[in-house]
Design a protein around this motif. Structure first.
Motif, mmCIF file in Angstrom:
data_model
loop_
_atom_site.group_PDB
_atom_site.id
_atom_site.type_symbol
_atom_site.label_atom_id
_atom_site.label_comp_id
_atom_site.label_asym_id
_atom_site.label_seq_id
_atom_site.Cartn_x
_atom_site.Cartn_y
_atom_site.Cartn_z
ATOM 1 N N GLU A 53 0.818 -1.212 0.000
ATOM 2 C CA GLU A 53 0.000 0.000 0.000
ATOM 3 C C GLU A 53 0.853 1.263 0.000
ATOM 4 O O GLU A 53 0.406 2.321 -0.454
ATOM 5 N N PHE A 54 2.087 1.150 0.497
ATOM 6 C CA PHE A 54 2.945 2.330 0.666
ATOM 7 C C PHE A 54 4.189 2.300 -0.210
ATOM 8 O O PHE A 54 4.941 3.274 -0.237
ATOM 9 N N GLY A 55 4.394 1.207 -0.908
ATOM 10 C CA GLY A 55 5.592 1.097 -1.725
ATOM 11 C C GLY A 55 6.849 0.925 -0.898
ATOM 12 O O GLY A 55 7.940 1.312 -1.320
ATOM 13 N N VAL A 56 6.701 0.339 0.302
ATOM 14 C CA VAL A 56 7.830 0.089 1.205
ATOM 15 C C VAL A 56 7.857 -1.411 1.514
ATOM 16 O O VAL A 56 6.861 -1.972 1.957
ATOM 17 N N VAL A 57 8.979 -2.052 1.270
ATOM 18 C CA VAL A 57 9.081 -3.500 1.427
ATOM 19 C C VAL A 57 9.717 -3.878 2.763
ATOM 20 O O VAL A 57 10.843 -3.472 3.047
ATOM 21 N N PRO A 58 9.025 -4.639 3.605
ATOM 22 C CA PRO A 58 9.642 -5.136 4.837
ATOM 23 C C PRO A 58 10.550 -6.324 4.526
ATOM 24 O O PRO A 58 10.190 -7.214 3.748
ATOM 25 N N ALA A 59 11.737 -6.345 5.118
ATOM 26 C CA ALA A 59 12.695 -7.423 4.897
ATOM 27 C C ALA A 59 12.902 -8.198 6.191
ATOM 28 O O ALA A 59 13.164 -7.613 7.240
ATOM 29 N N VAL A 60 12.766 -9.528 6.122
ATOM 30 C CA VAL A 60 12.950 -10.365 7.305
ATOM 31 C C VAL A 60 14.395 -10.245 7.789
ATOM 32 O O VAL A 60 15.324 -10.635 7.088
ATOM 33 N N GLU A 61 14.576 -9.697 8.982
ATOM 34 C CA GLU A 61 15.926 -9.480 9.496
ATOM 35 C C GLU A 61 16.322 -10.578 10.473
ATOM 36 O O GLU A 61 15.537 -10.992 11.328
ATOM 37 N N VAL A 62 17.547 -11.044 10.340
ATOM 38 C CA VAL A 62 18.102 -12.040 11.257
ATOM 39 C C VAL A 62 18.657 -11.338 12.498
ATOM 40 O O VAL A 62 19.493 -10.436 12.378
ATOM 41 N N TRP A 63 18.181 -11.755 13.674
ATOM 42 C CA TRP A 63 18.723 -11.287 14.949
ATOM 43 C C TRP A 63 19.323 -12.495 15.658
ATOM 44 O O TRP A 63 18.595 -13.370 16.133
ATOM 45 N N GLY A 98 16.373 -16.206 14.519
ATOM 46 C CA GLY A 98 17.714 -16.015 15.024
ATOM 47 C C GLY A 98 18.803 -16.541 14.119
ATOM 48 O O GLY A 98 19.978 -16.399 14.429
ATOM 49 N N ASN A 99 18.409 -17.171 13.011
ATOM 50 C CA ASN A 99 19.408 -17.679 12.077
ATOM 51 C C ASN A 99 18.917 -17.548 10.641
ATOM 52 O O ASN A 99 17.733 -17.294 10.386
ATOM 53 N N LEU A 100 19.831 -17.707 9.726
ATOM 54 C CA LEU A 100 19.537 -17.502 8.306
ATOM 55 C C LEU A 100 18.503 -18.486 7.779
ATOM 56 O O LEU A 100 17.613 -18.103 7.010
ATOM 57 N N HIS A 145 26.829 -14.753 12.742
ATOM 58 C CA HIS A 145 27.786 -15.429 13.619
ATOM 59 C C HIS A 145 27.202 -15.606 15.018
ATOM 60 O O HIS A 145 27.291 -16.697 15.608
ATOM 61 N N ARG A 146 26.603 -14.558 15.562
ATOM 62 C CA ARG A 146 26.041 -14.585 16.918
ATOM 63 C C ARG A 146 24.981 -15.673 17.066
ATOM 64 O O ARG A 146 24.871 -16.331 18.106
ATOM 65 N N GLY A 147 24.195 -15.900 16.006
ATOM 66 C CA GLY A 147 23.114 -16.872 16.065
ATOM 67 C C GLY A 147 23.482 -18.259 15.589
ATOM 68 O O GLY A 147 22.621 -19.151 15.552
ATOM 69 N N GLY A 148 24.725 -18.472 15.199
ATOM 70 C CA GLY A 148 25.150 -19.809 14.807
ATOM 71 C C GLY A 148 24.874 -20.183 13.375
ATOM 72 O O GLY A 148 24.959 -21.361 13.017
#
Length: 329
Positions: A180-190, A197-199, A224-227
């Protein structure tokens, strides 16, 4: 150069998650110190990489977004990855979002991504509803400054795992909101999170969402932090990674003991960054490398020097990489 055992460790989650994560990965695979003198702005990076600054890198200096834009532009970056609270502070003080967008464009910058923490993945329906309302406000703000994407980490569900199929459905909902806004959410790894928590988990969720704009946002430190094994990046089409958080980390016996403030300039730690960049460059897809650091020593320095030093170190890694010629050329 390939990742070594000292830079990776096994992914720790259940067998079903491992299998579904790998299936997602295969599917998506188809697809300086203050005393230093700041160097002169460098020319644009070759090949698929655009070099950007995540504003967390100079967050400790508590600058306004207008001053940040000026520093980033003068350093010679091509892109900016701001945090929403910086933009909202500017707006709350009477600033025009449209004027800010023009200022960014006039500075020769693009906003390839931005950072916020709306709770789109929460199990509780009411929290998730409020999270999507927050996402709507965020995307409307980002649209007005010309931002293309926003990070979508597992905010609000970091303390317990969420079933991946349900998470994929929720990610699709926030993707449709982004349409609706032309903004794409990207799944971020934490890497510290028990959810995303991982790829492998992030790739599964992006794949299973079944949306043409689904994408993932990796981070060298968080992988690296998430293994996560860096080898997993070979299974992901770089077209599905429009932005990548670039940083480095020191050698420690247990990566889970690292925290955000341990991040250092790329090339100053032990991460296999050259291998990562060569792997990503082989896909030939446009990608923002966004310098994201939370180092308190850097926060105590001149922000212009930090920005310029970060760009120089990124260029030292990127410039030697040769992108393969397109087939048939």
């Amino acid at each position: 150069m390939t990742p070594t055992a000292s830079t990776t460790r096994p992914i720790e989650f259940n067998r079903r998650a491992a299998l579904t994560g790998m299936a997602g990965a295969l599917a998506l695979g188809g697809l300086a110190t203050a005393a230093e003198e700041a160097p002169s702005p460098a020319p644009a990076a070759p090949g698929p990489f655009m070099l950007g600054l995540n504003t967390a890198t100079i967050r400790g200096q508590k600058l306004g977004i207008v001053e940040i834009v000026d520093i980033v532009s003068k350093a010679g970056y091509q892109c900016l990855e701001p945090w929403l609270d910086e933009i909202n502070r500017y707006k709350d003080e009477g600033g025009s979002l449209e004027d800010l967008g023009k200022r960014i464009r006039d500075a020769g910058l693009t906003v390839e991504s931005a950072i916020d923490f709306f709770e789109w993945a929460a199990d509780d329906p009411e929290r998730r509803r409020k999270g999507l309302e927050s996402a709507r406000r965020t995307m409307d703000t980002l649209r007005k400054i010309g931002a293309k994407r926003v990070a979508a980490p597992a905010a609000g569900v970091t303390d317990a795992p969420v079933e991946l199929p349900r998470l994929a459905e929720r990610y699709r909902a926030v993707l449709e909101l982004g349409d609706e806004f032309g903004v794409v959410p990207a799944v971020e790894v934490w890497g510290f999170s028990k959810t995303l928590g991982n790829l492998a988990e992030a790739v599964y969720v992006a794949t299973a969402a079944g949306h043409p704009k689904a994408c993932v946002l990796p981070d060298v430190y968080h992988l690296h932090r998430g293994g996560s094994s860096f080898e997993g990046l070979r299974l992901v089409n770089p077209a599905a990674i429009p932005a990548f958080h670039l940083n480095d980390y020191p050698e420690v016996p247990d990566p889970s003991q690292l925290n955000d403030s341990d991040r250092v300039y790329p090339g100053d730690g032990v991460a296999p960054i050259r291998w990562i960049l060569e792997t990503m460059a082989a896909g030939g897809s446009p990608m923002m490398l966004s310098l994201e650091l939370f180092n308190k020593e850097y926060w105590a320095q001149d922000p212009a020097v930090v920005a310029a030093t970060g760009l120089r170190k990124m260029r030292e890694l990127v410039d030697p990489i040769r992108v393969p010629a397109p087939a048939g050329s």
